[in-house]
Enzyme design. Structure first.
Site, PDB file in Angstrom:
ATOM      1  N   ASP A 158      24.560  44.230  15.338  1.00 38.60           N
ATOM      2  CA  ASP A 158      25.119  42.890  15.199  1.00 38.60           C
ATOM      3  C   ASP A 158      24.200  42.100  14.264  1.00 38.60           C
ATOM      4  O   ASP A 158      23.110  41.680  14.650  1.00 38.60           O
ATOM      5  CB  ASP A 158      25.200  42.256  16.598  1.00 38.60           C
ATOM      6  CG  ASP A 158      25.577  40.772  16.539  1.00 38.60           C
ATOM      7  OD1 ASP A 158      25.684  40.206  15.423  1.00 38.60           O
ATOM      8  OD2 ASP A 158      25.741  40.171  17.622  1.00 38.60           O
TER       9      ASP A 158
ATOM     10  N   LYS B 234      27.745  31.985   9.034  1.00 39.32           N
ATOM     11  CA  LYS B 234      26.294  31.882   9.268  1.00 39.32           C
ATOM     12  C   LYS B 234      25.530  32.254   8.003  1.00 39.32           C
ATOM     13  O   LYS B 234      24.313  32.307   7.976  1.00 39.32           O
ATOM     14  CB  LYS B 234      25.888  32.782  10.438  1.00 39.32           C
ATOM     15  CG  LYS B 234      26.541  32.349  11.757  1.00 39.32           C
ATOM     16  CD  LYS B 234      26.055  33.181  12.895  1.00 39.32           C
ATOM     17  CE  LYS B 234      26.967  33.109  14.099  1.00 39.32           C
ATOM     18  NZ  LYS B 234      26.738  31.940  14.945  1.00 39.32           N
TER      19      LYS B 234
ATOM     20  N   CYS C 221      25.426  31.562  24.332  1.00 47.60           N
ATOM     21  CA  CYS C 221      26.275  32.753  24.518  1.00 47.60           C
ATOM     22  C   CYS C 221      25.429  33.987  24.821  1.00 47.60           C
ATOM     23  O   CYS C 221      25.732  35.094  24.359  1.00 47.60           O
ATOM     24  CB  CYS C 221      27.167  33.007  23.306  1.00 47.60           C
ATOM     25  SG  CYS C 221      28.380  31.728  23.049  1.00 47.60           S
TER      26      CYS C 221
HETATM   27  N1  PMP Z   1      26.236  37.687  17.565  1.00 53.17           N
HETATM   28  C1  PMP Z   1      25.246  36.805  17.358  1.00 53.17           C
HETATM   29  C2  PMP Z   1      23.827  37.280  17.396  1.00 53.17           C
HETATM   30  C3  PMP Z   1      25.553  35.480  17.101  1.00 53.17           C
HETATM   31  O1  PMP Z   1      24.562  34.595  16.893  1.00 53.17           O
HETATM   32  C4  PMP Z   1      26.908  35.074  17.075  1.00 53.17           C
HETATM   33  C5  PMP Z   1      27.275  33.626  16.827  1.00 53.17           C
HETATM   34  N2  PMP Z   1      26.510  32.708  17.545  1.00 53.17           N
HETATM   35  C6  PMP Z   1      27.890  36.032  17.277  1.00 53.17           C
HETATM   36  C7  PMP Z   1      27.515  37.323  17.517  1.00 53.17           C
HETATM   37  C8  PMP Z   1      29.340  35.675  17.222  1.00 53.17           C
HETATM   38  O2  PMP Z   1      29.694  35.286  15.933  1.00 53.17           O
HETATM   39  P1  PMP Z   1      31.116  34.643  15.623  1.00 53.17           P
HETATM   40  O3  PMP Z   1      31.330  33.567  16.635  1.00 53.17           O
HETATM   41  O4  PMP Z   1      30.985  34.122  14.232  1.00 53.17           O
HETATM   42  O5  PMP Z   1      32.114  35.747  15.743  1.00 53.17           O
END
Ligand code: PMP
Length: 419
Positions: free
Chosen positions: A208, A234, A372
């Protein structure tokens, strides 16, 4: 005047604030100090203009049209794929699938590869510092296939316990999911070494890269992972846009996960046949403008240089870490030896949400909560943290503004020491 010291003369400098229109708008009458880059980054004018120009000059649906604009839009879309390939140093364009972002990319792998390959008795190994989007899709898959989810523990400093990782890998492990850079701790994980170990055990690896691509050079061939996922937003690009890298040998055998236009070869009511990769995984009209914006974002960061970005952000991280640790009653969550520009912390006597709200009155935007990563917060015995996350447009002044606002909050709560 004294000659500058070695350290001073080597201090990396970037001065890019002017490239980002939003950074010149005041917030609550104050200069905006945007330190919520882990959640999403601001967009440079180059990205905003590229999307605008796409709609003004190039808009049409891709792939099926014979007219000029359709072919032009198709060229821009495929040029975006080549840009992502270069960003990640993938071997071929066909290894890049456009998605809505990290979350959708992981779900694609779980539903397509996972459904086709997982069965009862198999194991999926993730780490204790994953974002929910690299936990829940695997949980759903395990519920439906009878596979088991296992977890690599996190140490007190916020690193992965590599002995435990080694011990957890076994012949039942089918896939390892690892966050490259933790959004909640900033830890940079040793993904190359972990991939080698996973491959020795016969497992595939998904990395990821949501928090990695904007801050460090990524080379999927050097990491040797099977899947790498990220989100454009991001990386100074648009929201609702992202990509999946999948090794060609793995991707070519994966079944479709969403059906519709553009992902088929032939359709009849008896049976449909499917397009080659990557089109097999891009059903329906995609986010063409998003691809154009992502392409512009990649060109922007490559123009600045990812090595230069990494060393500049590292300089800001060191400064911020030193400054924060001078405050009384503050605890950094995540003190790994290898860290990217994320500072997660708790302050005695002030709830992270209150901290976030107070800092906002000074125009300082941080994030507060579980980021999250609820299992990780449970691991540290806290409901959440306050998190300041850096980007290439942040400055030393931003870091000092954060520290000043924190001092003010402590004074307000009567928890700080008077200087
Ligand atoms: N993995 C990580 C490490 C993240 O920081 C994030 C976003 N905070 C995500 C996954 C999910 O990304 P997205 O909401 O853009 O799909």
């Amino acid at each position: 005047m004294n000659a500058p010291t070695l350290v001073e003369s080597q201090t990396p400098q970037l001065n890019l604030t002017g490239d980002f229109p939003i950074l010149s708008r005041p917030v609550k009458g104050r200069r905006l100090v945007y330190l919520d880059n882990g959640a999403t980054t601001q967009k440079p004018a180059a990205v905003i203009q590229a999307e605008c120009q796409y709609y003004e000059q190039s808009n049409a649906n891709i792939h099926r049209g014979v007219h000029f604009l359709s072919q032009h839009a198709t060229d821009l879309y495929e040029q975006g794929r080549e840009s992502v390939r270069r960003l990640l140093n993938a071997a071929r364009d066909e290894e890049i699938v456009f998605t809505r972002g990290t979350t959708e990319s992981i779900n694609l792998v779980a539903y397509s590869w996972g459904w086709a390959n997982l069965k009862e008795g198999n194991e999926i190994l993730v780490t204790g510092m994953e974002h929910h989007s690299n936990i829940v899709p695997w949980q759903l898959l395990c519920e439906r296939t009878g596979a088991r989810l296992r977890v690599v523990p996190v140490t007190d400093s916020g690193e992965l316990d590599m002995d435990e990782y080694r011990a957890l890998l076994n012949s039942r492990t089918r896939l390892v999911g690892i966050v490259h850079v933790s959004n909640a701790l900033g830890t940079i994980n040793p993904v190359q070494e972990m991939t080698r170990m996973a491959h020795e055990a016969g497992a595939l690896v998904l990395v990821d890269g949501a928090q990695a691509v904007a801050h460090t050079v990524v080379d999927v061939q050097a990491i040797d992972c099977d899947f790498y996922v990220f989100s454009a937003h991001k990386l100074y690009g648009p929201t609702g846009m992202g990509a999946l890298y999948a090794r060609y040998d793995v991707l070519k055998d994966m079944p479709p996960w969403q059906g519709g236009g553009d992902m088929i070869h032939t359709v009849s009511f008896e049976r449909s046949t499917y397009a080659d990769v990557p089109q097999r995984f891009e059903a329906g009209t995609p986010n063409i403008a998003g691809v154009v914006g992502l392409d512009a974002a990649i060109r922007y960061v490559q123009g600045v240089g990812l090595e230069a970005i990494a060393s500049y952000e590292d300089h800001l991280l060191q400064l911020a870490t030193e400054q924060l640790l001078e405050l009384p009653g503050i605890r950094l969550i995540g003190t790994a030896a290898a860290k990217a520009g994320i500072l997660s912390f708790v302050v005695d006597g002030i709830h992270p949400h209150d901290l976030g709200t107070i800092l906002d009155t000074d125009g300082v935007a941080i994030r507060a909560g579980h980021h999250c990563a609820m299992p990780l917060m449970t691991r540290f015995g806290i409901p959440g943290t306050a998190r300041a996350s850096l980007a290439l447009y942040n400055t030393e002044e931003d870091v000092l503004a954060l520290v000043a606002a924190l001092r003010k909050a402590q004074k307000l709560f009567g928890t700080g020491r008077e200087a």
